[in-house]
Design a protein around this motif. Sequence first.
Motif, mmCIF file in Angstrom:
data_model
loop_
_atom_site.group_PDB
_atom_site.id
_atom_site.type_symbol
_atom_site.label_atom_id
_atom_site.label_comp_id
_atom_site.label_asym_id
_atom_site.label_seq_id
_atom_site.Cartn_x
_atom_site.Cartn_y
_atom_site.Cartn_z
ATOM 1 N N ARG A 47 0.849 -1.194 0.000
ATOM 2 C CA ARG A 47 0.000 0.000 0.000
ATOM 3 C C ARG A 47 0.882 1.240 0.000
ATOM 4 N NH1 ARG A 47 -2.501 3.569 3.849
ATOM 5 N NH2 ARG A 47 -4.577 4.167 3.115
ATOM 6 N N PRO A 48 0.600 2.186 -0.900
ATOM 7 C CA PRO A 48 1.369 3.446 -0.883
ATOM 8 C C PRO A 48 1.211 4.133 0.475
ATOM 9 C CG PRO A 48 0.042 3.282 -2.875
ATOM 10 C CD PRO A 48 -0.384 2.171 -1.966
ATOM 11 N N THR A 49 2.310 4.543 1.032
ATOM 12 C CA THR A 49 2.277 5.152 2.361
ATOM 13 C C THR A 49 2.043 6.649 2.269
ATOM 14 O OG1 THR A 49 4.671 5.398 2.311
ATOM 15 C CG2 THR A 49 3.810 3.430 3.385
ATOM 16 N N LYS A 50 1.530 7.178 3.366
ATOM 17 C CA LYS A 50 1.361 8.628 3.455
ATOM 18 C C LYS A 50 2.744 9.251 3.607
ATOM 19 C CE LYS A 50 -3.230 8.991 5.441
ATOM 20 N NZ LYS A 50 -4.033 9.547 6.528
ATOM 21 N N VAL A 51 2.861 10.475 3.141
ATOM 22 C CA VAL A 51 4.131 11.178 3.309
ATOM 23 C C VAL A 51 4.271 11.606 4.758
ATOM 24 C CG1 VAL A 51 4.259 11.954 0.913
ATOM 25 C CG2 VAL A 51 3.125 13.383 2.605
ATOM 26 N N GLU A 52 5.474 11.958 5.139
ATOM 27 C CA GLU A 52 5.735 12.345 6.525
ATOM 28 C C GLU A 52 4.865 13.535 6.923
ATOM 29 O OE1 GLU A 52 9.886 13.074 7.180
ATOM 30 O OE2 GLU A 52 10.436 11.324 5.997
ATOM 31 N N GLU A 53 4.575 13.589 8.203
ATOM 32 C CA GLU A 53 3.770 14.692 8.723
ATOM 33 C C GLU A 53 4.515 16.009 8.479
ATOM 34 O OE1 GLU A 53 1.917 15.930 12.976
ATOM 35 O OE2 GLU A 53 1.791 13.807 12.394
ATOM 36 N N GLY A 54 3.767 16.985 8.052
ATOM 37 C CA GLY A 54 4.368 18.291 7.768
ATOM 38 C C GLY A 54 4.705 18.464 6.291
ATOM 39 N N VAL A 55 4.761 17.354 5.540
ATOM 40 C CA VAL A 55 5.053 17.421 4.110
ATOM 41 C C VAL A 55 3.719 17.365 3.368
ATOM 42 C CG1 VAL A 55 6.201 16.278 2.172
ATOM 43 C CG2 VAL A 55 7.261 16.254 4.439
ATOM 44 N N VAL A 56 3.581 18.215 2.375
ATOM 45 C CA VAL A 56 2.335 18.283 1.611
ATOM 46 C C VAL A 56 2.307 17.138 0.592
ATOM 47 C CG1 VAL A 56 0.927 19.700 0.052
ATOM 48 C CG2 VAL A 56 2.237 20.784 1.888
ATOM 49 N N GLU A 57 1.174 16.401 0.630
ATOM 50 C CA GLU A 57 0.977 15.302 -0.319
ATOM 51 C C GLU A 57 0.485 15.843 -1.649
ATOM 52 O OE1 GLU A 57 -0.398 10.876 0.931
ATOM 53 O OE2 GLU A 57 -1.665 12.477 1.659
ATOM 54 N N THR A 58 0.975 15.261 -2.727
ATOM 55 C CA THR A 58 0.479 15.679 -4.036
ATOM 56 C C THR A 58 -0.850 14.976 -4.310
ATOM 57 O OG1 THR A 58 1.550 13.887 -5.255
ATOM 58 C CG2 THR A 58 2.855 15.904 -4.894
ATOM 59 N N ILE A 59 -1.589 15.526 -5.216
ATOM 60 C CA ILE A 59 -2.862 14.910 -5.600
ATOM 61 C C ILE A 59 -2.602 13.528 -6.189
ATOM 62 C CG2 ILE A 59 -4.804 15.089 -7.216
ATOM 63 C CD1 ILE A 59 -4.724 18.124 -6.762
ATOM 64 N N GLY A 60 -1.516 13.388 -6.931
ATOM 65 C CA GLY A 60 -1.161 12.085 -7.523
ATOM 66 C C GLY A 60 -0.924 11.028 -6.452
ATOM 67 N N GLU A 61 -0.237 11.399 -5.376
ATOM 68 C CA GLU A 61 0.019 10.445 -4.279
ATOM 69 C C GLU A 61 -1.278 10.039 -3.594
ATOM 70 O OE1 GLU A 61 4.496 11.848 -2.895
ATOM 71 O OE2 GLU A 61 2.755 13.011 -2.226
ATOM 72 N N ILE A 62 -2.151 11.012 -3.371
ATOM 73 C CA ILE A 62 -3.448 10.726 -2.739
ATOM 74 C C ILE A 62 -4.266 9.803 -3.626
ATOM 75 C CG2 ILE A 62 -5.650 11.750 -2.016
ATOM 76 C CD1 ILE A 62 -3.999 14.291 -1.208
ATOM 77 N N ARG A 63 -4.292 10.082 -4.914
ATOM 78 C CA ARG A 63 -5.070 9.252 -5.855
ATOM 79 C C ARG A 63 -4.511 7.831 -5.942
ATOM 80 N NH1 ARG A 63 -6.104 13.757 -10.491
ATOM 81 N NH2 ARG A 63 -7.905 14.701 -9.482
ATOM 82 N N ARG A 64 -3.186 7.693 -5.960
ATOM 83 C CA ARG A 64 -2.572 6.350 -6.005
ATOM 84 C C ARG A 64 -2.981 5.527 -4.777
ATOM 85 N NH1 ARG A 64 1.449 8.868 -8.634
ATOM 86 N NH2 ARG A 64 2.590 9.525 -6.807
ATOM 87 N N ARG A 65 -2.925 6.166 -3.614
ATOM 88 C CA ARG A 65 -3.302 5.470 -2.382
ATOM 89 C C ARG A 65 -4.795 5.122 -2.382
ATOM 90 N NH1 ARG A 65 -1.245 8.643 0.889
ATOM 91 N NH2 ARG A 65 -3.082 9.780 1.554
ATOM 92 N N GLN A 66 -5.622 6.049 -2.830
ATOM 93 C CA GLN A 66 -7.068 5.783 -2.888
ATOM 94 C C GLN A 66 -7.392 4.681 -3.892
ATOM 95 O OE1 GLN A 66 -8.610 9.735 -3.693
ATOM 96 N NE2 GLN A 66 -9.028 10.103 -1.516
ATOM 97 N N LYS A 67 -6.705 4.665 -5.031
ATOM 98 C CA LYS A 67 -6.917 3.609 -6.029
ATOM 99 C C LYS A 67 -6.505 2.267 -5.443
ATOM 100 C CE LYS A 67 -5.697 1.996 -10.685
ATOM 101 N NZ LYS A 67 -6.300 0.732 -10.396
ATOM 102 N N TRP A 68 -5.353 2.230 -4.781
ATOM 103 C CA TRP A 68 -4.887 0.979 -4.173
ATOM 104 C C TRP A 68 -5.896 0.508 -3.128
ATOM 105 C CZ3 TRP A 68 -3.864 -1.562 0.239
ATOM 106 C CH2 TRP A 68 -3.061 -2.713 0.153
ATOM 107 N N ASP A 69 -6.375 1.423 -2.276
ATOM 108 C CA ASP A 69 -7.362 1.058 -1.245
ATOM 109 C C ASP A 69 -8.638 0.500 -1.881
ATOM 110 O OD1 ASP A 69 -5.689 1.797 0.837
ATOM 111 O OD2 ASP A 69 -6.638 3.769 1.123
#
Length: 171
Positions: A47-69
Amino acid sequence: MVESIPEMTMKFTKMEKFEGIDFRHYNKKMHFILTTMKAVYVLTTPRPTKVEEGVVETIGEIRRRQKWDNDDYICKGHIMNGMSDALFHIHSEPLYAKELWDTLELKYITEDVSSKKFLVSDFNNFKMDDSRSVTEQYNELLGIYGQFKMHHMNMDESIVVSSIIDKLPPS
């Protein structure tokens, strides 16, 4: 004509339920279905992991994680739907499809192999004796042979007949 995912899903429900015997057959069918649905990758891709706290996630990273979920949910649902009710209740705990799949492989591939070894041993070592009726012992031997067929273990009929004749009591 290309079928939609809902149409494929409807056909999936016609697949025989996995009862705990011949996992390899269930494995192949399920792998094909999950591949067709383009979701099988969750069984091998973490599963794609969330980025470290304090770092802004890109929309692409969020979408990849949501697609995997979403694909993981589909995989787990189809794997569970392919099981008998008894197995469904036993294996409903894992959070992710990969955990479920690994558990099934470990348990049922090992079980299939060991039960086949015992069947061969039972058949080869079966001896008829004079203390019981030949018919009763013959039916017992046929029961073992029936389990061979259930496990998709083929044995030439002439070998089966010859083996049964060799097992007849001296009388």
